[in-house]
Design an enzyme around this catalytic site. Structure first.
Site, PDB file in Angstrom:
ATOM      1  N   GLU A 214       0.865  -1.192   0.000  1.00 31.28           N
ATOM      2  CA  GLU A 214       0.000   0.000   0.000  1.00 31.28           C
ATOM      3  C   GLU A 214       0.890   1.228   0.000  1.00 31.28           C
ATOM      4  OE1 GLU A 214      -2.804   0.114   3.244  1.00 31.28           O
ATOM      5  OE2 GLU A 214      -2.791   2.306   3.323  1.00 31.28           O
TER       6      GLU A 214
ATOM      7  N   GLU B  52      -2.751  11.711   3.171  1.00 29.80           N
ATOM      8  CA  GLU B  52      -3.461  11.146   4.317  1.00 29.80           C
ATOM      9  C   GLU B  52      -3.229  12.002   5.552  1.00 29.80           C
ATOM     10  OE1 GLU B  52      -4.287   6.737   6.197  1.00 29.80           O
ATOM     11  OE2 GLU B  52      -2.236   7.237   5.636  1.00 29.80           O
TER      12      GLU B  52
END
Length: 310
Positions: free
Chosen positions: A127, A132
């Site tokens: 990932e 974020e």
């Protein structure tokens, strides 16, 4: 021999050609809605395409593509979470450059927006978190999550600051090997008040790099700014985050990836009692998200475009 040499030079070079371009209504032709239970245990209800259209949670106008959460309903404590959207690209990518031109990102207490890529078999295919953060607390953090056997050197050429060097999702509560950006304009209210900006990620079998340029920056590379048909990452300067393969076999740890764009609330990170309290947000995360729909009027992404180069 000459042809072989030229081919080798081309492979080693940092020039990529545009293969996909998404703008406005084009996003919904290239992404699918994931109406799934939130893997991060958020106070969210990911809706399907029909529901999103009906509630205006995704819409386009010209070169605007907007993805947002519901901001009208008070939630029952025993009912589902706040309606929102999680999109997954229909195509997968390996060696590539991805450039996101973003005008606005979701803000508000309890929000956890993300732009990332992921393999079908998590964590074994890896990932890559490009954008974020939680609860309006900047700056941005870029992070890798893998299975065991991927670490980052403590010293490497990047402008950001490492927050951890073990990418293994099974340790440190899946914190991953993150890099916190140095530019306060890279996340949340500061990102939005400066008109947004560009995030770019280059992935090869030798490294993964992430860059950011604010809309108000004076050093935005012309190929990034204009979204032209080819880019040369050699001209982009020092990346904010640099993840080399020196102690992480990137080619083995990262499989074909889909692009994900989502907005969740609370959950494992934003809703952690210590994290939420440190942000200065009121009440508890779940209570706040349940009872303050108008607080999420600005909980939306606005993309000018997304371009992928291979």
């Amino acid at each position: 021999m000459v042809l072989a040499a030229l081919t080798a030079i081309n492979v080693l070079g940092a020039t990529y050609t545009q293969t996909d371009s998404h703008q406005g209504s084009g996003f919904l032709k290239s992404f699918s809605f994931q109406a799934i239970s939130d893997p991060t245990n958020g106070r969210v209800n990911y809706v399907d395409a029909v529901t999103a259209a009906k509630q205006n949670l995704t819409f386009s106008s010209g070169n605007h593509f907007v993805l947002r959460a519901d901001h009208t309903r008070v939630l029952s404590a025993s009912g589902p979470g706040r309606d929102s959207v999680r999109l997954l690209s229909n195509k997968q990518y390996t060696t590539s450059v991805t450039v996101f031109n973003v005008r606005h990102m979701p803000r508000g207490c309890g929000t956890w927006p993300a732009i990332w890529t992921v393999g079908a078999d998590w964590p074994n295919q890896g990932e890559i978190d490009i954008v974020e953060g939680v609860n309006d607390m900047g700056p941005n953090t870029a992070t890798l999550h893998t299975n065991a056997g991927c670490t980052m050197p403590s010293s490497r050429r990047q402008s950001g600051t490492a927050t951890g060097n073990n990418c293994d999702s099974a340790v440190m509560n899946n914190a991953g090997c993150g890099v916190k950006f140095s530019d306060s304009r890279s996340y949340g209210p500061a990102f939005n008040s400066n008109g947004g900006g560009w995030f770019a990620m280059e992935r090869t079998s030798s490294f993964i790099k992430v860059w950011f340029w604010s809309r108000t920056a004076t050093n935005v590379p012309s190929d990034v700014k204009n979204g032209i048909t080819s880019v040369n990452t050699d001209n982009w300067g020092t990346p904010v985050a640099h993840f080399p393969s020196s102690s992480c076999p990137i080619g083995n740890k990262f499989g074909p990836h889909n692009i994900v764009i989502n907005l969740t609330f609370c959950g494992d990170w934003a809703g952690s009692s210590s994290v939420y309290a440190a942000s200065g947000c009121p009440s508890t995360c779940v209570d706040y998200v349940n009872n303050n729909p108008s607080a999420f009027i600005n909980a939306y992404f606005d993309f000018q475009w997304l371009k992928i180069y291979e």
